[in-house]
Structures are given as C-alpha cells and as structure tokens.
Design an enzyme around this catalytic site. Structure first.
Site, PDB file in Angstrom:
ATOM      1  N   ASN A   7      66.201 -32.616  -8.978  1.00 12.09           N
ATOM      2  CA  ASN A   7      67.594 -32.375  -9.343  1.00 12.09           C
ATOM      3  C   ASN A   7      68.437 -32.746  -8.120  1.00 12.09           C
ATOM      4  OD1 ASN A   7      70.071 -31.418 -10.158  1.00 12.09           O
ATOM      5  ND2 ASN A   7      69.405 -29.304 -10.463  1.00 12.09           N
ATOM      6  N   ARG A  89      66.934 -34.896 -13.418  1.00  6.80           N
ATOM      7  CA  ARG A  89      68.274 -34.665 -13.939  1.00  6.80           C
ATOM      8  C   ARG A  89      69.055 -35.965 -13.746  1.00  6.80           C
ATOM      9  NH1 ARG A  89      73.058 -32.043 -10.800  1.00  6.80           N
ATOM     10  NH2 ARG A  89      74.589 -31.789 -12.441  1.00  6.80           N
ATOM     11  N   HIS A 178      77.273 -30.526 -17.041  1.00 10.29           N
ATOM     12  CA  HIS A 178      76.618 -29.219 -16.877  1.00 10.29           C
ATOM     13  C   HIS A 178      75.852 -28.821 -18.149  1.00 10.29           C
ATOM     14  CE1 HIS A 178      79.834 -27.863 -13.706  1.00 10.29           C
ATOM     15  NE2 HIS A 178      78.771 -28.348 -13.100  1.00 10.29           N
ATOM     16  N   GLY A 208      80.519 -22.919 -10.548  1.00  8.49           N
ATOM     17  CA  GLY A 208      79.843 -23.149  -9.263  1.00  8.49           C
ATOM     18  C   GLY A 208      80.809 -23.902  -8.370  1.00  8.49           C
ATOM     19  N   ARG A 239      87.492 -30.151  -6.388  1.00  8.70           N
ATOM     20  CA  ARG A 239      88.039 -31.027  -7.443  1.00  8.70           C
ATOM     21  C   ARG A 239      89.250 -30.369  -8.086  1.00  8.70           C
ATOM     22  NH1 ARG A 239      82.606 -31.881 -10.762  1.00  8.70           N
ATOM     23  NH2 ARG A 239      81.437 -31.272  -8.925  1.00  8.70           N
ATOM     24  N   ASP A 281      84.908 -23.103  -0.809  1.00  8.68           N
ATOM     25  CA  ASP A 281      83.897 -22.077  -1.077  1.00  8.68           C
ATOM     26  C   ASP A 281      84.612 -20.772  -1.451  1.00  8.68           C
ATOM     27  OD1 ASP A 281      82.014 -19.855  -0.440  1.00  8.68           O
ATOM     28  OD2 ASP A 281      80.715 -21.510   0.159  1.00  8.68           O
ATOM     29  N   GLU A 332      78.153 -15.829 -11.418  1.00 12.78           N
ATOM     30  CA  GLU A 332      77.109 -14.809 -11.290  1.00 12.78           C
ATOM     31  C   GLU A 332      77.442 -13.762 -10.239  1.00 12.78           C
ATOM     32  OE1 GLU A 332      73.197 -16.620 -10.699  1.00 12.78           O
ATOM     33  OE2 GLU A 332      73.792 -18.260 -12.014  1.00 12.78           O
ATOM     34  N   ASN A 333      78.317 -14.130  -9.270  1.00 11.10           N
ATOM     35  CA  ASN A 333      78.478 -13.263  -8.095  1.00 11.10           C
ATOM     36  C   ASN A 333      79.862 -12.687  -7.863  1.00 11.10           C
ATOM     37  OD1 ASN A 333      75.752 -13.523  -6.880  1.00 11.10           O
ATOM     38  ND2 ASN A 333      76.302 -15.688  -6.872  1.00 11.10           N
ATOM     39  N   GLU A 382      68.601 -24.371 -14.000  1.00 10.92           N
ATOM     40  CA  GLU A 382      68.631 -25.773 -14.429  1.00 10.92           C
ATOM     41  C   GLU A 382      67.283 -26.467 -14.239  1.00 10.92           C
ATOM     42  OE1 GLU A 382      72.322 -26.239 -12.064  1.00 10.92           O
ATOM     43  OE2 GLU A 382      72.982 -27.529 -13.688  1.00 10.92           O
TER      44      GLU A 382
HETATM   45  P1  ADP Z   1      76.613 -25.757  -7.202  1.00 15.87           P
HETATM   46  O1  ADP Z   1      77.646 -26.016  -8.244  1.00 15.87           O
HETATM   47  O2  ADP Z   1      76.712 -26.680  -6.019  1.00 15.87           O
HETATM   48  O3  ADP Z   1      75.206 -25.557  -7.715  1.00 15.87           O
HETATM   49  P2  ADP Z   1      76.680 -22.869  -6.877  1.00 15.87           P
HETATM   50  O4  ADP Z   1      76.375 -22.600  -8.294  1.00 15.87           O
HETATM   51  O5  ADP Z   1      75.711 -22.399  -5.847  1.00 15.87           O
HETATM   52  O6  ADP Z   1      77.057 -24.363  -6.561  1.00 15.87           O
HETATM   53  O7  ADP Z   1      78.104 -22.163  -6.577  1.00 15.87           O
HETATM   54  C1  ADP Z   1      78.731 -22.270  -5.327  1.00 15.87           C
HETATM   55  C2  ADP Z   1      79.974 -21.403  -5.358  1.00 15.87           C
HETATM   56  O8  ADP Z   1      79.583 -20.044  -5.623  1.00 15.87           O
HETATM   57  C3  ADP Z   1      80.732 -21.380  -4.040  1.00 15.87           C
HETATM   58  O9  ADP Z   1      82.129 -21.452  -4.280  1.00 15.87           O
HETATM   59  C4  ADP Z   1      80.385 -20.024  -3.489  1.00 15.87           C
HETATM   60  O10 ADP Z   1      81.392 -19.501  -2.658  1.00 15.87           O
HETATM   61  C5  ADP Z   1      80.299 -19.204  -4.753  1.00 15.87           C
HETATM   62  N1  ADP Z   1      79.648 -17.923  -4.504  1.00 15.87           N
HETATM   63  C6  ADP Z   1      78.373 -17.694  -4.136  1.00 15.87           C
HETATM   64  N2  ADP Z   1      78.190 -16.365  -3.921  1.00 15.87           N
HETATM   65  C7  ADP Z   1      79.381 -15.756  -4.152  1.00 15.87           C
HETATM   66  C8  ADP Z   1      79.853 -14.417  -4.083  1.00 15.87           C
HETATM   67  N3  ADP Z   1      79.053 -13.419  -3.733  1.00 15.87           N
HETATM   68  N4  ADP Z   1      81.146 -14.167  -4.429  1.00 15.87           N
HETATM   69  C9  ADP Z   1      81.976 -15.165  -4.761  1.00 15.87           C
HETATM   70  N5  ADP Z   1      81.599 -16.458  -4.834  1.00 15.87           N
HETATM   71  C10 ADP Z   1      80.317 -16.749  -4.525  1.00 15.87           C
END
Ligand code: ADP
Length: 407
Positions: A7, A89, A178, A208, A239, A281, A332-333, A382
């Site tokens: 991937n 992928r 996605h 993400g 973006r 981020d 998720e977070n 994924e």
């Molecule tokens: P990708 O799309 O590159 O696979 P991810 O799914 O890992 O990326 O998502 C990255 C994003 O998730 C970043 O903006 C990061 O700050 C955010 N992120 C990760 N952990 C947290 C958290 N605990 N709280 C808020 N945002 C988070």
C-alpha cells in the site's frame, strides 16, 4: 494462502503479510508482520520498520527512489519464500477497472493509461508491480485493488459533472476514492451492529490526511465527496477540498499561476495547513487552539463546517440514515471533531454517549441509547481489505479479467 500487501503513498508505504483462509469474519485478523517504509523524514535514505508478534526490527537503507527500498525490505522479511500472492493498492482505476483484478500485461497497460489521472500514484504502483515480479518471480499471482472500485456503483446523477457532455466521453467524471477503507468500515460497522448490510443506510467518514465521505445503501456506494481526483469535497490536512473553480481561473488569469503551481497550492499548501499556518496535522492544530491561536481555531471551524455540510449532502442522497461511521486518524481519535459533526444533526435525534465518545473506543457504537442513528468508531484496516480482495481474485478461476476500454 500467504498474501503480501503493498500500500504505497508519496511519502511512505505500508506492507503486510497475511495468512488468509477465506473463513475470516468481518474483523481484520492479525498480520504475520507489518512493515512501514518511510523516506520522507530520512533524506537520501529510507527507514524500514518490521513488526512481528514478537519483535520490531528497524533498518535505514540508502535510496535514490522509493522503490529502492523494496529489495532490502524483502531480504529482511520472514516467510518470504512462502508468498503466493502480492496484492497492490492502486489509487485510480478510471472507467476501465470496476473491481479488483488479477494483473496481466493488459491490466498493466490499462493502469499505465490511467497515469494521466493520478500521475504520482499510478507510476509508483506500476513500478511496485514490476519490482514484485522481479523479486518474487513471474509465477506469483499479483492483484490490483483499486481505491475507486467501491464507487463504481455511483448512479449517473452522482457521477456526471454539470459541464459539457463531452467530459463524460473523456472520462472526466466523479470516481471517488478511499473505496478500500469505505468498503471495510461499512462491512465492519454492519457486523458490530449485528445488522445485514442490505438493511442499512450509512455514511462512512474517512478523516485522515485525506478526507472523504461515502453514502452507502444496501452495501453499495451511491454518493461520495471526492471526485475526478482526491482533491474534491471536504477540507483536508493540506488539500483544499472543494473551492469555487472561478478562484482557479482568477489565479491563472491575474496571478499567472501555472498548472504545477496550482497543483502545489491546492494539494500541499491548503486545508488545515493553509488556513491555520500551523500544520496539516490535526493534533498540532488542536494544540495551537489550546494555546489560543485564532487562525488554528478558524481552520478547525472551517473543517467542521465543511464536514457538516457534506454530511448533509450525503444524508440527502440516502434519504435517511441508520449509521454514521467515523474512521482514519482524525475520525478514530478526535472526540471534538465527532461531537461537533454530530451536533448539527441533533434535530434529527442523533445523539452521542459523551463518555464513550471521549474514550475513542475502536470498533464501538458510541451513540446514546436513545439516538435515532447509531454512531460508530471503526478502526480502518485497508491492508486487510486488500488481502481479502486479493484472496477472492486469486481463488477465482482464470482467465484473468482484461480492462474494458480506455480510461
Ligand atoms: P493517512 O490519511 O495518511 O493514512 P491517518 O489516517 O493516519 O493518515 O490520519 C492522520 C491524521 O490523523 C492527522 O491529521 C493526525 O493529526 C490525525 N490524528 C491522529 N491522532 C489524532 C488524535 N489523537 N487527535 C486528533 N487527530 C489525530
């Protein structure tokens, strides 16, 4: 069947090895190992990290191009000689590839033709396919799993842009991306709820670095926010998402921006980074808000505003909603993002359980018991979805599928 998954992205790629039996449930099983190759943070080198159940091995190797890291990676891998199938992928399948496909010379040519739609991705993916053939031998079955394929079910009003009709013939239409994540998370959400996919109207929110929503009815995608490219729709890390195309005309006509400059501005210098001036981020943006940064707050507010309005659009396409599913890094977070997104739909009776939401529990229903819509956090898998699709294709009897036509 031992399946190696690749991937790749522009700054890193993930790779995993699964032993697939075909009897797995909706949840992803553990990979035999997972490898991450990162070259963005290591100029002139790549850091290879391999995790198994018992150990983590890290090595730095000099590279001129990302694919240089594949040979040293493969040399480090356990079970290398047992690999039956390599699953890749592939970001853009265009009109030609509506489902996962065994890779033949014709399929490679088809992916190469699509390179004008996703130049950075499809070229890298073709190189990875060639490298795997060289490293694993020509008899190893290779499968392409397209990020666009899950959205092949979009109906014409959702995929035709209201430009000249000639665009449709030129392949200029909404494809959506996605798809691998939307497919996995929607199936997993249905399993968590103990419901049949055929009875559910769902919105899956992949938030993400890239962000997109999918409206899913009877297990099929009927609308999505990303379009001809992964630039459309929600505000993302760097973006812009949707902006008035008149801005692009203005930038070309009055500020003389070239295609390359527009590409850079809209893909790399916009979104959370562009508005906040802090970072793309979300964690850094949230930290800056805590420190009182007004532009970081504005970036967060625009992000939420776009998320709410696009969710409303998906809701209208579905004509109702049974489940809202959050996935990927932010989904998720971030309890804040989920709470603010859901708050706008309180008038429909959508309600979170605040304590559950605050904990961000993976693969859990976090809606209040009396909520009219279930709200779930699902950890996206994924790599597992690519392995599952590769198993399905590799188990099916040949002859392999040829592309249906041009891009
Ligand atoms: P990708 O799309 O590159 O696979 P991810 O799914 O890992 O990326 O998502 C990255 C994003 O998730 C970043 O903006 C990061 O700050 C955010 N992120 C990760 N952990 C947290 C958290 N605990 N709280 C808020 N945002 C988070």
């Amino acid at each position: 069947m031992k399946i190696l998954v690749l991937n790749g992205g522009s700054s890193s790629f993930k790779s995993s090895l699964y032993d697939v039996t075909g009897n797995e449930g909706a949840a992803a099983p553990r990979a035999l190992w997972e490898a991450k190759v990162d070259w963005e943070h290591h100029p002139g080198a790549a850091e290879i990290q391999i995790k198994t159940a018992s150990a983590v091995t890290t090595r730095s190797v000099p590279v001129k191009s990302p694919l240089d890291s594949l040979d040293p990676l493969m040399a480090m891998l356990p079970h290398r000689n047992d690999i039956h199938v390599a699953g890749h992928r592939v970001v853009h399948g265009g009109r030609a590839f509506r489902e996962s496909t065994r890779i033949t010379p014709e399929v490679r040519a088809g992916i190469a033709r699509m390179a004008s739609f996703a130049p950075e991705h499809n070229r890298l993916e073709l190189e990875a396919i060639e490298a795997m053939e060289r490293i694993l031998g020509p008899d190893t079955v290779q499968v392409a799993v397209f990020d666009t394929a899950f959205h092949a079910s979009l109906p014409p009003p959702a995929y035709v842009y209201p430009g000249p009709y000639a665009w449709v013939d030129q392949g200029i239409r909404r494809y959506g991306f996605h798809g691998i994540s939307h497919q996995y998370t929607s199936r997993r959400a249905a399993a968590i709820l103990g419901r049949d996919m055929a009875s559910l109207r769902m919105i899956t929110c992949h938030l993400g670095n890239g962000c997109s929503l999918a409206a899913i009815r009877d297990g099929s995608s009927i609308d999505t926010t990303m379009g001809f490219t992964p630039l459309e729709g929600l505000m993302m890390g760097t973006r812009s998402g949707t902006v008035d195309p008149g801005i692009v005309i203005h930038l070309v006509r009055h500020l003389g921006l070239s295609a390359e400059a527009l590409d850079r501005v809209l893909n790399k210098e916009s979104g959370l980074l562009g508005v906040s001036g802090v970072s793309g981020d979300m964690r850094a943006v949230l930290a800056a808000i805590d420190g009182g940064d007004a532009r970081a707050q504005l970036a967060f507010d625009v992000y939420v505003h776009r998320l709410r309005s696009e969710t409303g659009a998906m809701l209208a396409s579905l004509g109702g909603l049974d489940a809202l599913v959050f996935t990927a890094g932010v989904g998720e977070n971030s309890p804040q993002v989920r709470a603010q997104a859901v708050e706008a739909f309180a008038f429909l009776g959508v309600k979170l359980d605040p304590a559950k939401n605050a904990q961000s529990p993976p693969d859990t229903d976090i809606a209040a018991p009396d909520s009219t819509v279930r709200v779930l956090v699902v950890h996206t898998e994924e790599e597992w979805e690519i392995a599952r699709e590769s198993y399905r294709v590799a188990s099916a009897t040949p002859p392999p599928v040829s592309p249906a036509g041009g891009a």
